[in-house]
Scaffold this motif. Sequence first.
Motif, PDB file in Angstrom:
ATOM      1  N   GLY A 161       8.377   0.838 -50.430  1.00 30.35           N
ATOM      2  CA  GLY A 161       7.767  -0.032 -49.437  1.00 30.35           C
ATOM      3  C   GLY A 161       8.013   0.413 -48.009  1.00 30.35           C
ATOM      4  O   GLY A 161       7.935  -0.406 -47.080  1.00 30.35           O
ATOM      5  N   GLY A 162       8.267   1.691 -47.806  1.00 30.84           N
ATOM      6  CA  GLY A 162       8.654   2.179 -46.483  1.00 30.84           C
ATOM      7  C   GLY A 162       7.550   2.757 -45.642  1.00 30.84           C
ATOM      8  O   GLY A 162       7.823   3.398 -44.625  1.00 30.84           O
ATOM      9  N   GLY A 163       6.294   2.606 -46.040  1.00 33.20           N
ATOM     10  CA  GLY A 163       5.200   3.101 -45.221  1.00 33.20           C
ATOM     11  C   GLY A 163       4.405   4.200 -45.889  1.00 33.20           C
ATOM     12  O   GLY A 163       4.681   4.607 -47.029  1.00 33.20           O
ATOM     13  N   GLU A 164       3.413   4.697 -45.165  1.00 28.46           N
ATOM     14  CA  GLU A 164       2.459   5.652 -45.734  1.00 28.46           C
ATOM     15  C   GLU A 164       3.109   6.960 -46.144  1.00 28.46           C
ATOM     16  O   GLU A 164       2.866   7.474 -47.245  1.00 28.46           O
ATOM     17  CB  GLU A 164       1.340   5.906 -44.717  1.00 28.46           C
ATOM     18  N   LEU A 165       3.933   7.544 -45.275  1.00 30.55           N
ATOM     19  CA  LEU A 165       4.584   8.806 -45.605  1.00 30.55           C
ATOM     20  C   LEU A 165       5.509   8.634 -46.797  1.00 30.55           C
ATOM     21  O   LEU A 165       5.533   9.478 -47.708  1.00 30.55           O
ATOM     22  CB  LEU A 165       5.364   9.338 -44.404  1.00 30.55           C
ATOM     23  N   SER A 216      19.164   2.088 -39.152  1.00 31.08           N
ATOM     24  CA  SER A 216      17.776   2.332 -39.539  1.00 31.08           C
ATOM     25  C   SER A 216      17.701   3.595 -40.390  1.00 31.08           C
ATOM     26  O   SER A 216      18.631   4.410 -40.403  1.00 31.08           O
ATOM     27  CB  SER A 216      16.884   2.491 -38.300  1.00 31.08           C
ATOM     28  N   LEU A 217      16.598   3.740 -41.107  1.00 29.40           N
ATOM     29  CA  LEU A 217      16.376   4.911 -41.943  1.00 29.40           C
ATOM     30  C   LEU A 217      15.241   5.749 -41.391  1.00 29.40           C
ATOM     31  O   LEU A 217      14.275   5.220 -40.822  1.00 29.40           O
ATOM     32  CB  LEU A 217      16.042   4.494 -43.378  1.00 29.40           C
ATOM     33  N   PHE A 218      15.364   7.072 -41.587  1.00 30.62           N
ATOM     34  CA  PHE A 218      14.358   7.997 -41.091  1.00 30.62           C
ATOM     35  C   PHE A 218      14.119   9.100 -42.111  1.00 30.62           C
ATOM     36  O   PHE A 218      15.016   9.454 -42.889  1.00 30.62           O
ATOM     37  CB  PHE A 218      14.808   8.630 -39.764  1.00 30.62           C
ATOM     38  N   LEU A 219      12.909   9.635 -42.108  1.00 30.21           N
ATOM     39  CA  LEU A 219      12.544  10.775 -42.951  1.00 30.21           C
ATOM     40  C   LEU A 219      12.522  12.034 -42.113  1.00 30.21           C
ATOM     41  O   LEU A 219      11.932  12.063 -41.024  1.00 30.21           O
ATOM     42  CB  LEU A 219      11.177  10.543 -43.589  1.00 30.21           C
ATOM     43  N   VAL A 220      13.169  13.081 -42.645  1.00 28.50           N
ATOM     44  CA  VAL A 220      13.265  14.353 -41.934  1.00 28.50           C
ATOM     45  C   VAL A 220      12.894  15.481 -42.887  1.00 28.50           C
ATOM     46  O   VAL A 220      13.492  15.591 -43.971  1.00 28.50           O
ATOM     47  CB  VAL A 220      14.698  14.579 -41.399  1.00 28.50           C
ATOM     48  N   THR A 277      10.738  10.570 -38.689  1.00 29.71           N
ATOM     49  CA  THR A 277       9.755   9.510 -38.907  1.00 29.71           C
ATOM     50  C   THR A 277      10.470   8.249 -39.373  1.00 29.71           C
ATOM     51  O   THR A 277      11.192   8.288 -40.384  1.00 29.71           O
ATOM     52  CB  THR A 277       8.726   9.935 -39.970  1.00 29.71           C
ATOM     53  N   PRO A 278      10.301   7.115 -38.685  1.00 28.68           N
ATOM     54  CA  PRO A 278      10.955   5.873 -39.108  1.00 28.68           C
ATOM     55  C   PRO A 278      10.537   5.460 -40.517  1.00 28.68           C
ATOM     56  O   PRO A 278       9.402   5.654 -40.929  1.00 28.68           O
ATOM     57  CB  PRO A 278      10.481   4.844 -38.065  1.00 28.68           C
ATOM     58  N   LEU A 279      11.494   4.865 -41.232  1.00 30.07           N
ATOM     59  CA  LEU A 279      11.267   4.425 -42.607  1.00 30.07           C
ATOM     60  C   LEU A 279      11.705   2.972 -42.722  1.00 30.07           C
ATOM     61  O   LEU A 279      12.888   2.648 -42.571  1.00 30.07           O
ATOM     62  CB  LEU A 279      12.071   5.297 -43.572  1.00 30.07           C
ATOM     63  N   GLY A 280      10.768   2.080 -42.969  1.00 28.04           N
ATOM     64  CA  GLY A 280      11.113   0.678 -43.133  1.00 28.04           C
ATOM     65  C   GLY A 280      11.419  -0.017 -41.823  1.00 28.04           C
ATOM     66  O   GLY A 280      11.165   0.506 -40.724  1.00 28.04           O
ATOM     67  N   GLU A 281      12.027  -1.196 -41.918  1.00 32.17           N
ATOM     68  CA  GLU A 281      12.282  -2.041 -40.753  1.00 32.17           C
ATOM     69  C   GLU A 281      13.412  -1.484 -39.902  1.00 32.17           C
ATOM     70  O   GLU A 281      14.466  -1.110 -40.403  1.00 32.17           O
ATOM     71  CB  GLU A 281      12.632  -3.463 -41.213  1.00 32.17           C
ATOM     72  N   ARG A 282      13.221  -1.453 -38.612  1.00 29.61           N
ATOM     73  CA  ARG A 282      14.215  -0.931 -37.687  1.00 29.61           C
ATOM     74  C   ARG A 282      15.407  -1.890 -37.580  1.00 29.61           C
ATOM     75  O   ARG A 282      15.242  -3.107 -37.559  1.00 29.61           O
ATOM     76  CB  ARG A 282      13.580  -0.728 -36.311  1.00 29.61           C
ATOM     77  N   ARG A 303      17.517  -2.905 -39.599  1.00 34.38           N
ATOM     78  CA  ARG A 303      17.803  -3.797 -40.732  1.00 34.38           C
ATOM     79  C   ARG A 303      17.862  -3.027 -42.057  1.00 34.38           C
ATOM     80  O   ARG A 303      17.486  -3.557 -43.099  1.00 34.38           O
ATOM     81  CB  ARG A 303      16.726  -4.892 -40.824  1.00 34.38           C
ATOM     82  N   ALA A 304      18.366  -1.817 -42.033  1.00 31.16           N
ATOM     83  CA  ALA A 304      18.343  -0.988 -43.242  1.00 31.16           C
ATOM     84  C   ALA A 304      19.556  -1.186 -44.143  1.00 31.16           C
ATOM     85  O   ALA A 304      19.570  -0.684 -45.266  1.00 31.16           O
ATOM     86  CB  ALA A 304      18.228   0.481 -42.871  1.00 31.16           C
ATOM     87  N   ALA A 305      20.579  -1.915 -43.690  1.00 30.82           N
ATOM     88  CA  ALA A 305      21.825  -2.006 -44.463  1.00 30.82           C
ATOM     89  C   ALA A 305      21.602  -2.593 -45.850  1.00 30.82           C
ATOM     90  O   ALA A 305      22.119  -2.067 -46.845  1.00 30.82           O
ATOM     91  CB  ALA A 305      22.852  -2.829 -43.692  1.00 30.82           C
ATOM     92  N   ASP A 306      20.840  -3.674 -45.934  1.00 31.17           N
ATOM     93  CA  ASP A 306      20.601  -4.289 -47.256  1.00 31.17           C
ATOM     94  C   ASP A 306      19.792  -3.359 -48.158  1.00 31.17           C
ATOM     95  O   ASP A 306      20.028  -3.285 -49.374  1.00 31.17           O
ATOM     96  CB  ASP A 306      19.876  -5.621 -47.089  1.00 31.17           C
ATOM     97  N   ARG A 307      18.824  -2.665 -47.584  1.00 31.47           N
ATOM     98  CA  ARG A 307      18.023  -1.703 -48.360  1.00 31.47           C
ATOM     99  C   ARG A 307      18.919  -0.593 -48.914  1.00 31.47           C
ATOM    100  O   ARG A 307      18.801  -0.191 -50.076  1.00 31.47           O
ATOM    101  CB  ARG A 307      16.927  -1.114 -47.474  1.00 31.47           C
ATOM    102  N   ILE A 308      19.845  -0.113 -48.085  1.00 30.16           N
ATOM    103  CA  ILE A 308      20.752   0.948 -48.517  1.00 30.16           C
ATOM    104  C   ILE A 308      21.679   0.442 -49.617  1.00 30.16           C
ATOM    105  O   ILE A 308      21.897   1.116 -50.631  1.00 30.16           O
ATOM    106  CB  ILE A 308      21.560   1.493 -47.325  1.00 30.16           C
ATOM    107  N   ASP A 309      22.237  -0.759 -49.438  1.00 32.81           N
ATOM    108  CA  ASP A 309      23.116  -1.334 -50.462  1.00 32.81           C
ATOM    109  C   ASP A 309      22.414  -1.410 -51.815  1.00 32.81           C
ATOM    110  O   ASP A 309      22.981  -1.049 -52.847  1.00 32.81           O
ATOM    111  CB  ASP A 309      23.556  -2.743 -50.040  1.00 32.81           C
TER     112      ASP A 309
END
Length: 371
Positions: free
Chosen positions: A100-104, A180-184, A215-220, A222-228
Amino acid sequence: MDFAYSEEQLMLRDSVDRFGEDRWAGADRLARLAEGPEGSRRRWAAMAELGWLMLPIAEAEGGLGGGPVDVMAVMEGFGRHLMTEPYVSNCVLAAGLMHGGGELASDLLARIGAGEVRVAAGLTENDGYAIEQVSVAAIDGPGGVHLSGMKTHVEDGADADWYVVSARTAGAMAERDGISLFLVPRDAAGLTVRRFRAVDGHRHCTLMLDRVPATPLGERDRAADRIDAAVDRAIVAHLAEAVGSMESATAATLDYVRTRQQFGVPIGTFQVIQHKLVDMSVACEEARALAIVATRGMTQPGAGRALIAAAKARISQCGIAVAQQAVQLHGGVGTSEELVVSHHLRRQMMLDLAHGDRDFQRARFILLSAG
C-alpha cells in the motif's frame, strides 16, 4: 496442540522439500555456496516459476495473498535444507514495508513476485535493534528528498536491486514519531554498498548514504507501526525456518549415532547419548509449538506482538542448543565445513541475531506485556 496444515499447504511444503533435495543437497552445499550470485539468481528464477515469491504479496499488488501459515510451510523447508535465497528479506519483510505504499511500491511488488527484482530493507543502525533508533536523515530540497547516514546491516542486501530505507524526517533519536520510509535504487548517486558474506552463507551489506535521492514510501513521519508489523512478519517466518533447521540437525545426528561405532557397538546405544537425543527432540517439539503460537498470534495485534517476542527468545535459545549438541555428538568432524550440522549451527546463530537477539526479545516481551 490442535494444528494441521491444509491439503494445499502440505503440497506447498512438499514442493519446497523436493526443491531443497534437488538444489540444496547437504553433500553439494559447499559447491552451491561457491556459485555465488549467479547460482542464486538461477534458483530465484526457479522459485518464481513455482509461485513461491508472490505467495506473501497481496493479490491487489500482483501476489497470491498467502497468510502466515502458508509462509510457515515454505520456511520450514528453507530451514531443513539451509537455502540461502533471500525469501524472508524480500518477499516477507520488504513486501510488508511496501504494501500500500504507492505506485512505485506496487510496481516493485509485482516484479518481486515475478522474480525480476530483489528488494532489501535497510532498518538497522549502530544503536541496536529497536526500529526507532534511526539517525539517517531525510533532507528536503528543491530536487526532492535526499538521505544521508549509514545502515550498518541490511539482511540479504548484497545483491538487491532496490532498498527500503528508514530515515528520520522529524523528531529526535529514539522517538517513534518522525520516522519515514524511502525507496532507493542500487545505482543511486551517492549510495555506496559494502557487501559481505556472513558465516551462514547469506550475503548482506552496509549502506553508506551521502545525499542519496529517494522516493517516499507510505505516510510521512508515521512509519514506525508499518515497520513493526513487517518485522514481526519476518520474525515469524524465521521462527519456522529455525524449527526446520533444528529438526534437520536432529535427524542427521540420529542417523550418525546409529552408524558410528565405539567399543564395537553403535554409540546410539549408550544411555548418555540417548538422553541427549531426547533433549534435542523435546527442544524441537517445544520450538514447533511456540512457532505455531507465534504464527497464530499474527492475527491478534494486541497480544500477538508479545507472543512473537517470547517465541523468538525461546526458539533462538532452543535452536542454538540443539545445533551445538548436534555438533558435539558428531565429535571433531562436526565443526568441519564439509558436515552439514556445522552449517545448521551457523544459521541458528544468525537467526538469533536477526531482528533482535534473545536478550533484546526478552526485554521487548516485558515491555509489550506491561503495556
